[in-house]
Design a protein around this motif. Structure first.
Motif, PDB file in Angstrom:
ATOM      1  N   ILE A   8       0.723  -1.219  -0.015  1.00  0.00           N
ATOM      2  CA  ILE A   8      -0.112   0.029  -0.127  1.00  0.00           C
ATOM      3  C   ILE A   8       0.904   1.280   0.023  1.00  0.00           C
ATOM      4  CG2 ILE A   8      -1.608   1.577   1.214  1.00  0.00           C
ATOM      5  CD1 ILE A   8      -2.668  -1.582   2.380  1.00  0.00           C
ATOM      6  N   MET A   9       0.742   1.948  -1.180  1.00  0.00           N
ATOM      7  CA  MET A   9       1.560   3.230  -1.212  1.00  0.00           C
ATOM      8  C   MET A   9       0.557   4.464  -1.256  1.00  0.00           C
ATOM      9  SD  MET A   9       4.644   2.181  -3.817  1.00  0.00           S
ATOM     10  CE  MET A   9       5.943   3.354  -3.058  1.00  0.00           C
ATOM     11  N   LEU A  10       0.257   5.192  -0.297  1.00  0.00           N
ATOM     12  CA  LEU A  10      -0.950   6.146  -0.320  1.00  0.00           C
ATOM     13  C   LEU A  10      -0.285   7.324   0.404  1.00  0.00           C
ATOM     14  CD1 LEU A  10      -3.897   6.545  -0.782  1.00  0.00           C
ATOM     15  CD2 LEU A  10      -4.175   5.546   1.346  1.00  0.00           C
ATOM     16  N   GLY A  11      -0.655   8.401  -0.370  1.00  0.00           N
ATOM     17  CA  GLY A  11      -0.287   9.719   0.487  1.00  0.00           C
ATOM     18  C   GLY A  11       0.547  10.745  -0.590  1.00  0.00           C
ATOM     19  N   THR A  12       1.079  10.232  -1.320  1.00  0.00           N
ATOM     20  CA  THR A  12       1.939  11.075  -2.184  1.00  0.00           C
ATOM     21  C   THR A  12       1.130  12.320  -2.672  1.00  0.00           C
ATOM     22  OG1 THR A  12       3.750   9.550  -2.532  1.00  0.00           O
ATOM     23  CG2 THR A  12       3.623  11.448  -3.892  1.00  0.00           C
ATOM     24  N   ASN A  13      -0.095  11.957  -3.230  1.00  0.00           N
ATOM     25  CA  ASN A  13      -0.736  13.159  -3.880  1.00  0.00           C
ATOM     26  C   ASN A  13      -1.379  13.656  -2.655  1.00  0.00           C
ATOM     27  OD1 ASN A  13       0.092  12.681  -6.542  1.00  0.00           O
ATOM     28  ND2 ASN A  13      -1.074  11.269  -6.890  1.00  0.00           N
ATOM     29  N   ASP A  14      -1.880  12.939  -1.423  1.00  0.00           N
ATOM     30  CA  ASP A  14      -2.761  13.519  -0.693  1.00  0.00           C
ATOM     31  C   ASP A  14      -2.187  14.420   0.110  1.00  0.00           C
ATOM     32  OD1 ASP A  14      -4.636  11.639  -1.262  1.00  0.00           O
ATOM     33  OD2 ASP A  14      -4.110  10.025   0.087  1.00  0.00           O
ATOM     34  N   LEU A  50       9.173  18.270  -3.690  1.00  0.00           N
ATOM     35  CA  LEU A  50       9.695  19.508  -3.641  1.00  0.00           C
ATOM     36  C   LEU A  50       8.584  20.734  -3.631  1.00  0.00           C
ATOM     37  CD1 LEU A  50      12.597  19.033  -6.151  1.00  0.00           C
ATOM     38  CD2 LEU A  50      12.734  18.818  -3.767  1.00  0.00           C
ATOM     39  N   ASP A  51       7.275  20.446  -3.940  1.00  0.00           N
ATOM     40  CA  ASP A  51       6.195  21.309  -4.147  1.00  0.00           C
ATOM     41  C   ASP A  51       5.464  21.456  -2.604  1.00  0.00           C
ATOM     42  OD1 ASP A  51       5.038  19.109  -4.615  1.00  0.00           O
ATOM     43  OD2 ASP A  51       3.543  19.807  -5.749  1.00  0.00           O
ATOM     44  N   VAL A  52       5.856  20.611  -1.618  1.00  0.00           N
ATOM     45  CA  VAL A  52       5.309  20.537  -0.558  1.00  0.00           C
ATOM     46  C   VAL A  52       6.090  20.651   0.725  1.00  0.00           C
ATOM     47  CG1 VAL A  52       4.049  19.100   1.056  1.00  0.00           C
ATOM     48  CG2 VAL A  52       3.623  19.071  -1.508  1.00  0.00           C
ATOM     49  N   PRO A  53       6.056  21.423   1.651  1.00  0.00           N
ATOM     50  CA  PRO A  53       6.997  21.579   2.809  1.00  0.00           C
ATOM     51  C   PRO A  53       7.528  20.193   3.428  1.00  0.00           C
ATOM     52  CG  PRO A  53       5.424  23.179   3.076  1.00  0.00           C
ATOM     53  CD  PRO A  53       4.865  22.185   1.897  1.00  0.00           C
ATOM     54  N   ALA A  54       8.965  20.026   3.718  1.00  0.00           N
ATOM     55  CA  ALA A  54       9.323  18.505   4.001  1.00  0.00           C
ATOM     56  C   ALA A  54       8.538  18.268   5.424  1.00  0.00           C
ATOM     57  CB  ALA A  54      10.689  18.814   4.255  1.00  0.00           C
ATOM     58  N   GLU A  59       5.135  14.668   8.639  1.00  0.00           N
ATOM     59  CA  GLU A  59       3.745  14.364   9.269  1.00  0.00           C
ATOM     60  C   GLU A  59       2.922  13.334   8.801  1.00  0.00           C
ATOM     61  OE1 GLU A  59      -0.199  16.953  10.619  1.00  0.00           O
ATOM     62  OE2 GLU A  59       1.044  17.517   8.738  1.00  0.00           O
ATOM     63  N   PHE A  60       2.900  13.154   7.492  1.00  0.00           N
ATOM     64  CA  PHE A  60       2.224  11.938   7.006  1.00  0.00           C
ATOM     65  C   PHE A  60       2.986  10.807   7.047  1.00  0.00           C
ATOM     66  CE2 PHE A  60      -1.277  13.151   3.916  1.00  0.00           C
ATOM     67  CZ  PHE A  60      -1.649  14.144   4.456  1.00  0.00           C
ATOM     68  N   ASN A  61       4.322  10.763   6.851  1.00  0.00           N
ATOM     69  CA  ASN A  61       5.090   9.658   7.102  1.00  0.00           C
ATOM     70  C   ASN A  61       5.227   8.945   8.745  1.00  0.00           C
ATOM     71  OD1 ASN A  61       5.823   8.894   4.707  1.00  0.00           O
ATOM     72  ND2 ASN A  61       7.980  10.338   4.674  1.00  0.00           N
ATOM     73  N   ASN A  62       5.064  10.127   9.552  1.00  0.00           N
ATOM     74  CA  ASN A  62       4.799   9.627  11.000  1.00  0.00           C
ATOM     75  C   ASN A  62       3.443   9.000  11.302  1.00  0.00           C
ATOM     76  OD1 ASN A  62       7.679  10.343  11.765  1.00  0.00           O
ATOM     77  ND2 ASN A  62       6.889  12.409  12.203  1.00  0.00           N
ATOM     78  N   ILE A  63       2.513   9.483  10.410  1.00  0.00           N
ATOM     79  CA  ILE A  63       1.216   8.926  10.652  1.00  0.00           C
ATOM     80  C   ILE A  63       1.235   7.404  10.097  1.00  0.00           C
ATOM     81  CG2 ILE A  63      -1.180   8.941   9.784  1.00  0.00           C
ATOM     82  CD1 ILE A  63      -1.044  11.975   9.917  1.00  0.00           C
ATOM     83  N   ILE A  64       1.892   7.265   9.001  1.00  0.00           N
ATOM     84  CA  ILE A  64       2.155   6.045   8.344  1.00  0.00           C
ATOM     85  C   ILE A  64       2.775   4.901   9.389  1.00  0.00           C
ATOM     86  CG2 ILE A  64       3.528   4.669   6.396  1.00  0.00           C
ATOM     87  CD1 ILE A  64       2.518   7.162   4.597  1.00  0.00           C
ATOM     88  N   ARG A  65       3.882   5.478   9.945  1.00  0.00           N
ATOM     89  CA  ARG A  65       4.579   4.628  11.210  1.00  0.00           C
ATOM     90  C   ARG A  65       4.082   4.542  12.194  1.00  0.00           C
ATOM     91  NH1 ARG A  65       8.862   8.897   9.314  1.00  0.00           N
ATOM     92  NH2 ARG A  65      10.096   7.759   7.724  1.00  0.00           N
ATOM     93  N   ASP A  66       3.225   5.230  12.644  1.00  0.00           N
ATOM     94  CA  ASP A  66       2.374   5.138  13.775  1.00  0.00           C
ATOM     95  C   ASP A  66       1.191   4.004  13.589  1.00  0.00           C
ATOM     96  OD1 ASP A  66       1.342   5.736  16.221  1.00  0.00           O
ATOM     97  OD2 ASP A  66      -0.620   6.409  15.315  1.00  0.00           O
ATOM     98  N   ILE A  67       0.572   4.043  12.522  1.00  0.00           N
ATOM     99  CA  ILE A  67      -0.260   3.083  12.012  1.00  0.00           C
ATOM    100  C   ILE A  67       0.449   1.623  11.793  1.00  0.00           C
ATOM    101  CG2 ILE A  67      -1.824   2.199  10.116  1.00  0.00           C
ATOM    102  CD1 ILE A  67      -2.487   5.354   9.758  1.00  0.00           C
ATOM    103  N   ALA A  68       1.526   1.472  11.341  1.00  0.00           N
ATOM    104  CA  ALA A  68       2.080   0.196  11.094  1.00  0.00           C
ATOM    105  C   ALA A  68       2.325  -0.239  12.527  1.00  0.00           C
ATOM    106  CB  ALA A  68       3.490   0.527  10.286  1.00  0.00           C
ATOM    107  N   LEU A  90      13.981  11.399  -6.589  1.00  0.00           N
ATOM    108  CA  LEU A  90      13.011  12.067  -7.405  1.00  0.00           C
ATOM    109  C   LEU A  90      13.392  12.589  -9.067  1.00  0.00           C
ATOM    110  CD1 LEU A  90      11.881  14.570  -4.715  1.00  0.00           C
ATOM    111  CD2 LEU A  90      10.601  12.324  -5.451  1.00  0.00           C
ATOM    112  N   GLY A  91      12.420  12.480  -9.838  1.00  0.00           N
ATOM    113  CA  GLY A  91      12.446  12.827 -11.187  1.00  0.00           C
ATOM    114  C   GLY A  91      12.619  14.466 -11.463  1.00  0.00           C
ATOM    115  N   PRO A  92      12.736  14.940 -12.511  1.00  0.00           N
ATOM    116  CA  PRO A  92      12.713  16.350 -12.777  1.00  0.00           C
ATOM    117  C   PRO A  92      11.477  17.207 -12.325  1.00  0.00           C
ATOM    118  CG  PRO A  92      13.355  15.173 -14.862  1.00  0.00           C
ATOM    119  CD  PRO A  92      12.565  14.049 -13.651  1.00  0.00           C
ATOM    120  N   ASP A  93      10.346  16.575 -12.129  1.00  0.00           N
ATOM    121  CA  ASP A  93       9.063  17.278 -11.746  1.00  0.00           C
ATOM    122  C   ASP A  93       9.265  17.537 -10.243  1.00  0.00           C
ATOM    123  OD1 ASP A  93       8.352  14.710 -10.582  1.00  0.00           O
ATOM    124  OD2 ASP A  93       6.683  14.669 -11.977  1.00  0.00           O
ATOM    125  N   GLY A  94      10.256  16.761  -9.234  1.00  0.00           N
ATOM    126  CA  GLY A  94      10.237  16.986  -7.852  1.00  0.00           C
ATOM    127  C   GLY A  94       9.182  16.221  -7.352  1.00  0.00           C
TER     128      GLY A  94
END
Length: 141
Positions: A8-14, A50-54, A59-68, A90-94
């Motif tokens: 399950i890979m979810l969240g990059t666009n979210d 690159l278009d979203v603050p690190a 924050e999303f990755n910590n949610i994923i880690r917490d759920i796991a 990452l590719g040229p679009d970041g």
């Protein structure tokens, strides 16, 4: 089909427009639905964008880690793997993972030269996770 494992890979666009609470609820629903159906969910951290603050990605990755951890399901640290690659994998679009110069064929070729790019590394780490689960869970019954 009757899968035994779901990657399950979810969240990059979210990450750019869904609030953290809604993301958590949706991810938990997917994980619980998988478990309820006898499927082992493997949840993946998301790459930087690159278009979203690190901090937002963290924050999303910590949610994923917490759920796991809470559901005691395998965690696929794709974000940490990409961080070791040139341009954070990452590719040229970041946004999207970088691809092998050999194109889609190279994304499935795990020679060292291709493993400097995000897509081949995603595919390799997916295979490694599946192999590990096959050895630890499936073969042991």
């Amino acid at each position: 089909s009757r899968p035994s494992i779901a990657l399950i890979m979810l969240g990059t666009n979210d990450v750019g427009f869904v609030n953290a609470y809604a993301f958590r609820v949706n991810m938990e629903w997917i994980v619980q639905t998988s478990i309820d159906n006898g499927v082992i969910p493997v949840i993946s951290t998301i790459p930087e964008r690159l278009d979203v603050p690190a901090a937002r990605v963290l924050e999303f990755n910590n949610i994923i880690r917490d759920i796991a951890a809470r559901y005691q399901v395998p965690l696929w640290e794709y974000n940490k793997v990409l961080a070791t690659l040139p341009d954070a994998g990452l590719g040229p679009d970041g946004i999207h993972p970088s691809g092998s110069p050999a194109g889609w064929v190279g994304n499935g070729d795990f020679k060292a030269a291709n493993l400097q790019y995000g897509f081949p590394m995603r595919n390799l780490t997916a295979m490694l996770i599946l192999h590990s689960l096959w050895q630890q869970v499936i073969m042991r019954g």
